[in-house]
Motif scaffolding. Structure first.
Motif, PDB file in Angstrom:
ATOM      1  N   THR A   1       0.795  -1.210   0.000  1.00 39.50           N
ATOM      2  CA  THR A   1       0.000   0.000   0.000  1.00 39.50           C
ATOM      3  C   THR A   1       0.832   1.266   0.000  1.00 39.50           C
ATOM      4  O   THR A   1       0.381   2.294  -0.472  1.00 39.50           O
ATOM      5  CB  THR A   1      -0.935   0.018   1.223  1.00 39.50           C
ATOM      6  OG1 THR A   1      -0.124  -0.012   2.417  1.00 39.50           O
ATOM      7  CG2 THR A   1      -1.843  -1.184   1.220  1.00 39.50           C
TER       8      THR A   1
ATOM      9  N   THR B   1     -19.280  -4.436 -14.415  1.00 38.57           N
ATOM     10  CA  THR B   1     -18.494  -5.167 -13.433  1.00 38.57           C
ATOM     11  C   THR B   1     -18.883  -6.630 -13.475  1.00 38.57           C
ATOM     12  O   THR B   1     -20.065  -6.969 -13.467  1.00 38.57           O
ATOM     13  CB  THR B   1     -18.749  -4.614 -12.018  1.00 38.57           C
ATOM     14  OG1 THR B   1     -18.422  -3.232 -12.006  1.00 38.57           O
ATOM     15  CG2 THR B   1     -17.898  -5.344 -10.997  1.00 38.57           C
TER      16      THR B   1
ATOM     17  N   ARG C   1     -12.237  -4.887 -14.098  1.00 37.85           N
ATOM     18  CA  ARG C   1     -11.784  -3.909 -13.102  1.00 37.85           C
ATOM     19  C   ARG C   1     -12.184  -2.525 -13.595  1.00 37.85           C
ATOM     20  O   ARG C   1     -11.976  -2.191 -14.765  1.00 37.85           O
ATOM     21  CB  ARG C   1     -10.254  -3.974 -12.921  1.00 37.85           C
ATOM     22  CG  ARG C   1      -9.814  -4.942 -11.845  1.00 37.85           C
ATOM     23  CD  ARG C   1      -8.318  -5.154 -11.870  1.00 37.85           C
ATOM     24  NE  ARG C   1      -7.544  -4.028 -11.393  1.00 37.85           N
ATOM     25  CZ  ARG C   1      -7.200  -3.834 -10.117  1.00 37.85           C
ATOM     26  NH1 ARG C   1      -7.595  -4.680  -9.193  1.00 37.85           N
ATOM     27  NH2 ARG C   1      -6.458  -2.810  -9.772  1.00 37.85           N
TER      28      ARG C   1
ATOM     29  N   ALA D   1     -12.979   2.155  -8.651  1.00 33.46           N
ATOM     30  CA  ALA D   1     -13.655   1.220  -7.757  1.00 33.46           C
ATOM     31  C   ALA D   1     -12.723   0.787  -6.627  1.00 33.46           C
ATOM     32  O   ALA D   1     -11.503   0.971  -6.689  1.00 33.46           O
ATOM     33  CB  ALA D   1     -14.134   0.005  -8.542  1.00 33.46           C
ATOM     34  N   SER D   2     -13.307   0.192  -5.604  1.00 30.05           N
ATOM     35  CA  SER D   2     -12.498  -0.328  -4.505  1.00 30.05           C
ATOM     36  C   SER D   2     -11.681  -1.523  -4.991  1.00 30.05           C
ATOM     37  O   SER D   2     -12.228  -2.435  -5.621  1.00 30.05           O
ATOM     38  CB  SER D   2     -13.409  -0.762  -3.350  1.00 30.05           C
ATOM     39  OG  SER D   2     -12.653  -1.352  -2.309  1.00 30.05           O
ATOM     40  N   PRO D   3     -10.382  -1.546  -4.753  1.00 28.68           N
ATOM     41  CA  PRO D   3      -9.536  -2.640  -5.259  1.00 28.68           C
ATOM     42  C   PRO D   3      -9.614  -3.890  -4.388  1.00 28.68           C
ATOM     43  O   PRO D   3      -8.681  -4.230  -3.661  1.00 28.68           O
ATOM     44  CB  PRO D   3      -8.133  -2.016  -5.227  1.00 28.68           C
ATOM     45  CG  PRO D   3      -8.187  -1.051  -4.081  1.00 28.68           C
ATOM     46  CD  PRO D   3      -9.589  -0.505  -4.058  1.00 28.68           C
ATOM     47  N   GLU D   4     -10.729  -4.594  -4.491  1.00 28.54           N
ATOM     48  CA  GLU D   4     -10.945  -5.774  -3.656  1.00 28.54           C
ATOM     49  C   GLU D   4     -10.101  -6.961  -4.111  1.00 28.54           C
ATOM     50  O   GLU D   4      -9.755  -7.831  -3.305  1.00 28.54           O
ATOM     51  CB  GLU D   4     -12.419  -6.172  -3.682  1.00 28.54           C
ATOM     52  CG  GLU D   4     -13.361  -5.103  -3.139  1.00 28.54           C
ATOM     53  CD  GLU D   4     -14.809  -5.536  -3.233  1.00 28.54           C
ATOM     54  OE1 GLU D   4     -15.058  -6.759  -3.221  1.00 28.54           O
ATOM     55  OE2 GLU D   4     -15.678  -4.655  -3.321  1.00 28.54           O
TER      56      GLU D   4
ATOM     57  N   ARG E   1      -2.995   2.474  -6.239  1.00 25.27           N
ATOM     58  CA  ARG E   1      -3.438   3.023  -4.958  1.00 25.27           C
ATOM     59  C   ARG E   1      -4.218   1.977  -4.168  1.00 25.27           C
ATOM     60  O   ARG E   1      -4.975   1.189  -4.742  1.00 25.27           O
ATOM     61  CB  ARG E   1      -4.322   4.239  -5.211  1.00 25.27           C
ATOM     62  CG  ARG E   1      -3.613   5.410  -5.816  1.00 25.27           C
ATOM     63  CD  ARG E   1      -4.602   6.393  -6.435  1.00 25.27           C
ATOM     64  NE  ARG E   1      -5.744   6.662  -5.557  1.00 25.27           N
ATOM     65  CZ  ARG E   1      -6.852   7.281  -5.963  1.00 25.27           C
ATOM     66  NH1 ARG E   1      -6.983   7.655  -7.231  1.00 25.27           N
ATOM     67  NH2 ARG E   1      -7.830   7.507  -5.119  1.00 25.27           N
TER      68      ARG E   1
ATOM     69  N   ASP F   1      -6.691   2.554  -2.235  1.00 23.41           N
ATOM     70  CA  ASP F   1      -8.074   2.959  -2.013  1.00 23.41           C
ATOM     71  C   ASP F   1      -8.922   2.978  -3.281  1.00 23.41           C
ATOM     72  O   ASP F   1     -10.143   3.076  -3.206  1.00 23.41           O
ATOM     73  CB  ASP F   1      -8.114   4.345  -1.372  1.00 23.41           C
ATOM     74  CG  ASP F   1      -7.439   5.402  -2.241  1.00 23.41           C
ATOM     75  OD1 ASP F   1      -6.534   5.039  -3.018  1.00 23.41           O
ATOM     76  OD2 ASP F   1      -7.830   6.580  -2.146  1.00 23.41           O
ATOM     77  N   ALA F   2      -8.303   2.898  -4.451  1.00 19.04           N
ATOM     78  CA  ALA F   2      -9.070   2.966  -5.699  1.00 19.04           C
ATOM     79  C   ALA F   2      -8.292   2.331  -6.842  1.00 19.04           C
ATOM     80  O   ALA F   2      -7.073   2.468  -6.933  1.00 19.04           O
ATOM     81  CB  ALA F   2      -9.407   4.413  -6.047  1.00 19.04           C
TER      82      ALA F   2
ATOM     83  N   GLU G   1      -8.273 -12.380  -3.433  1.00 16.91           N
ATOM     84  CA  GLU G   1      -8.805 -11.351  -2.557  1.00 16.91           C
ATOM     85  C   GLU G   1      -7.613 -10.630  -1.939  1.00 16.91           C
ATOM     86  O   GLU G   1      -6.618 -11.256  -1.572  1.00 16.91           O
ATOM     87  CB  GLU G   1      -9.677 -11.965  -1.470  1.00 16.91           C
ATOM     88  CG  GLU G   1     -10.976 -12.545  -1.991  1.00 16.91           C
ATOM     89  CD  GLU G   1     -11.834 -13.083  -0.856  1.00 16.91           C
ATOM     90  OE1 GLU G   1     -11.524 -12.778   0.323  1.00 16.91           O
ATOM     91  OE2 GLU G   1     -12.793 -13.812  -1.142  1.00 16.91           O
ATOM     92  N   ARG G   2      -7.705  -9.317  -1.829  1.00 10.31           N
ATOM     93  CA  ARG G   2      -6.569  -8.530  -1.353  1.00 10.31           C
ATOM     94  C   ARG G   2      -6.089  -9.002   0.020  1.00 10.31           C
ATOM     95  O   ARG G   2      -4.887  -9.110   0.270  1.00 10.31           O
ATOM     96  CB  ARG G   2      -6.946  -7.051  -1.309  1.00 10.31           C
ATOM     97  CG  ARG G   2      -5.815  -6.129  -0.883  1.00 10.31           C
ATOM     98  CD  ARG G   2      -6.186  -4.678  -1.102  1.00 10.31           C
ATOM     99  NE  ARG G   2      -6.190  -4.352  -2.517  1.00 10.31           N
ATOM    100  CZ  ARG G   2      -5.119  -3.939  -3.189  1.00 10.31           C
ATOM    101  NH1 ARG G   2      -3.962  -3.822  -2.570  1.00 10.31           N
ATOM    102  NH2 ARG G   2      -5.201  -3.644  -4.464  1.00 10.31           N
TER     103      ARG G   2
END
Length: 283
Positions: free
Chosen positions: A8, A35, A97, A101-104, A141, A143-144, A161-162
């Protein structure tokens, strides 16, 4: 510095696809970005106990493992890798992707080709890069998502999954080091291409693009002469910061000089690599 910090913070400014030239902009209309739901066409690799040819067997025989970050995992550790992944299959044109969006999830390409792109507020598109077997999608990033990703062909991905991927990095330091090496390569390549796009002529850009595709094909055991291009001329134009008309004229010019040949827009033969190399270097 722990694994979470490495991803991160240490990799926070890395933009996906900078290993390839990104374009200026081209106008696109009627763009639909969708998505892929988490359960769509997904086959959990964690089905080890079910004997369905998944899990350890699939990871051990995966055609992408030798050229991906997964080669940092030893054979006797594949069960943990398998439990952390889901195999996702996509059709051409599917966006999996979405920018902002949230990088899940993070992804590793098992087969097929992917396009990374950004859409500007006025509808123009910048293609960031083209990825293929063994390439990793997930830098950026925390967060996105920095850019959208679209399947150019039928694509199979390993999806992480992250949170699970972070655990893998903490558990297997070799995997973390491999990921950081890949990130470093992308940063260096990105710096080179930013300079290239600001200085090179259209002929030089197209020549470098074709040579880069040849190197990528050769790296995966394919031909470095006969190339299959999964992207359109419009994609190439967006990728190189040129208009589609300019790209078409350059291809025609290179063909007239007998440096390349092509029967279709997607099948190109490099007839004179030294000649292309000379052009790519300003000769």
């Amino acid at each position: 510095m722990n694994a979470e910090t490495q991803i991160t913070v240490g990799l926070g400014n890395i933009q996906e696809g900078y290993g390839s030239p990104f374009s200026l902009h081209r106008l696109i209309r009627n763009t639909t970005v969708t998505t892929v739901p988490p359960g769509t066409k997904a086959e959990p690799c964690a089905r080890i106990e079910r004997g369905q040819g998944c899990g350890v067997e699939r990871c051990g025989l995966c055609e992408a493992r030798a050229v991906s970050i997964c080669n940092a995992i030893e054979e006797d550790q594949l069960s943990e890798l398998a439990r952390a992944t889901t195999v996702v299959e996509l059709a051409p044109g599917e966006v999996f992707r979405n920018e902002g969006a949230s990088p899940e999830y993070l992804f590793n390409i098992i087969s097929g080709s992917v396009k990374l792109f950004k859409l500007l507020a006025d509808g123009r598109r910048a293609v960031i890069g083209f990825l293929t077997v063994g390439d990793f999608i997930g830098f950026g990033r925390p967060d996105a998502v920095p850019c959208s990703a679209e399947a150019l062909t039928n694509v199979r991905l390993c999806r992480f999954e992250r949170g699970k991927f972070r655990v893998l990095l903490e558990t297997y330091p070799k995997l973390e080091r491999r990921l950081l090496a890949v990130a470093s390569d992308e940063v260096a390549a990105g710096q080179e291409h930013m300079t290239l796009l600001g200085r090179l002529t259209a002929d030089e850009r197209v020549a470098r693009f074709l040579l880069a595709r040849a190197e990528a094909s050769q790296r995966l055991g394919g031909s470095s002469k006969d190339l299959e291009l999964p992207m359109t001329r419009s994609d190439i134009a967006d990728y190189l910061g040129l208009t589609i008309e300019t790209v078409s004229r350059v291809f025609t010019r290179l063909r007239r000089k007998e440096l390349i040949d092509y029967k279709t827009a997607r099948s190109v033969t490099l007839q004179d690599r030294p000649g292309l190399l000379a052009i790519s270097e300003g000769g």
